[in-house]
Motif scaffolding. Sequence first.
Motif, mmCIF file in Angstrom:
data_model
loop_
_atom_site.group_PDB
_atom_site.id
_atom_site.type_symbol
_atom_site.label_atom_id
_atom_site.label_comp_id
_atom_site.label_asym_id
_atom_site.label_seq_id
_atom_site.Cartn_x
_atom_site.Cartn_y
_atom_site.Cartn_z
ATOM 1 N N LYS A 1 0.957 -1.304 0.028
ATOM 2 C CA LYS A 1 0.003 -0.205 -0.109
ATOM 3 C C LYS A 1 1.084 1.400 0.000
ATOM 4 N N LEU A 2 1.966 1.208 0.814
ATOM 5 C CA LEU A 2 2.853 2.410 0.930
ATOM 6 C C LEU A 2 3.491 2.712 -0.329
ATOM 7 N N SER A 3 4.047 1.672 -0.955
ATOM 8 C CA SER A 3 4.675 1.907 -2.208
ATOM 9 C C SER A 3 3.740 2.019 -3.371
ATOM 10 N N LEU A 4 2.561 1.668 -3.438
ATOM 11 C CA LEU A 4 1.485 2.486 -4.419
ATOM 12 C C LEU A 4 1.246 3.792 -4.408
ATOM 13 N N LYS A 5 1.214 4.131 -3.009
ATOM 14 C CA LYS A 5 1.158 5.575 -2.560
ATOM 15 C C LYS A 5 2.192 6.497 -3.074
ATOM 16 N N GLU B 1 5.882 7.325 -17.954
ATOM 17 C CA GLU B 1 5.191 6.230 -18.262
ATOM 18 C C GLU B 1 5.863 4.885 -17.303
ATOM 19 N N TYR B 2 7.383 4.945 -17.059
ATOM 20 C CA TYR B 2 7.810 3.901 -16.431
ATOM 21 C C TYR B 2 7.470 3.733 -15.050
ATOM 22 N N ILE B 3 7.439 5.097 -14.397
ATOM 23 C CA ILE B 3 6.923 5.053 -12.782
ATOM 24 C C ILE B 3 5.554 4.721 -12.756
ATOM 25 N N GLU B 4 4.674 4.951 -13.767
ATOM 26 C CA GLU B 4 3.509 4.699 -13.711
ATOM 27 C C GLU B 4 3.109 3.192 -13.644
ATOM 28 N N LEU B 5 4.047 2.470 -14.702
ATOM 29 C CA LEU B 5 3.779 0.934 -15.056
ATOM 30 C C LEU B 5 4.772 -0.017 -13.848
ATOM 31 N N HIS B 6 5.661 0.675 -13.439
ATOM 32 C CA HIS B 6 6.787 -0.234 -12.599
ATOM 33 C C HIS B 6 7.146 0.644 -11.428
ATOM 34 N N GLY B 7 6.465 1.834 -10.960
ATOM 35 C CA GLY B 7 6.906 2.524 -9.881
ATOM 36 C C GLY B 7 6.644 1.557 -8.584
ATOM 37 N N GLU C 1 6.343 -1.640 -8.214
ATOM 38 C CA GLU C 1 7.210 -3.048 -8.367
ATOM 39 C C GLU C 1 8.519 -2.710 -7.840
ATOM 40 N N LYS C 2 9.163 -1.449 -8.485
ATOM 41 C CA LYS C 2 10.576 -0.997 -7.966
ATOM 42 C C LYS C 2 10.500 -0.538 -6.384
ATOM 43 N N LEU C 3 9.555 0.048 -5.990
ATOM 44 C CA LEU C 3 9.617 0.642 -4.748
ATOM 45 C C LEU C 3 9.416 -0.342 -3.599
ATOM 46 N N PHE C 4 8.427 -1.356 -4.061
ATOM 47 C CA PHE C 4 8.163 -2.490 -2.888
ATOM 48 C C PHE C 4 9.371 -3.016 -2.108
ATOM 49 N N PRO C 5 10.265 -3.416 -2.910
ATOM 50 C CA PRO C 5 11.341 -4.269 -1.801
ATOM 51 C C PRO C 5 11.922 -3.293 -1.003
ATOM 52 N N PHE C 6 12.229 -1.856 -1.426
ATOM 53 C CA PHE C 6 12.793 -1.176 -0.555
ATOM 54 C C PHE C 6 11.984 -0.854 0.626
#
Length: 298
Positions: free
Chosen positions: A127-131, A184-190, A192-197
């Motif tokens: 939820k936080l990574s999506l926000k 576009e990259y942030i919207e599609l993969h943001g 996914e990339k933020l979640f592990p951190f």
Amino acid sequence: MDIFLHYILPPLVGALIGYITNWIAVKMLFRPLYPKYLGKWRLLFTPGIIPRRKDALAKAIGRAVGEELLTKEDIQRAFLGEEKRSALIKKWADVLEDFSGQDIRALSEKAFSKDVFDEKREALAKKLSLKAASALSEMKIGETVAELAGDAVLEKIKSSPLGMFVGEGMVRSVAGTLADKVDEYIELHGQEKLFPFVDDQLTVLSETPTGKIAETVGFTRSDAEKIIGKLYDEALLPAIGEASAAFDVSAEVEKKISSMDVKELEKLCLSVMKKELNAITWLGGLIGFVLGLVNIFL
């Protein structure tokens, strides 16, 4: 023999009659516990006075408790006053201080299992990574990156021969395309990339003692007491006021006594006034003895 019959027997008989009379009267307060019938006719004086008047007794006690002994104002007053407020604040501050050596994971696992905690932590991380990804997308990070990249390229080429052939318009055009691609990259993969951190940081945070976290952000016991005091004043006291206003003490006491079995009611009454009832019984014997003694000289 004449002396016994004339001087001794009358007081003894009077005492016996007085004792038995009062003993029966006391017993009739409670006994019989239930109505007795002869065919379809209920016998007189059954049940006893208190079982027969149980509902009226319940109403009277309820009114006495609700209007005299434990009013709504008494309930509210029990929570008011600086002394009670200070005691409650100190108690909860002590509780928080006791938890300062434990981490969030340890505290949470007292309420649910390790697997449940990990599921909740992972759900929070998602939820936080999506926000965060949504916030980055709304901030148009691509435009900022493109502008900075364009400035850097122009700075590099302005003093080189390449600057004669590549103008600022071309650089800004290419940078604009880069901005669209970044957004576009942030919207599609943001996410996914933020979640592990985010998940790693939540794991580290959950395994850090709460006292250490509080110390890191400069949160002191004084701050905790201020927050607890504010919650007490703005949440607890109004809630107590509303609850006590809605709580009908008289009705609750009346309902409780009315629902009691007559045996329980008898036990309750005797626990309060057994000595007094025994005293009444013996007083009957004493009065009968005195009357019998007086009768000798009449």
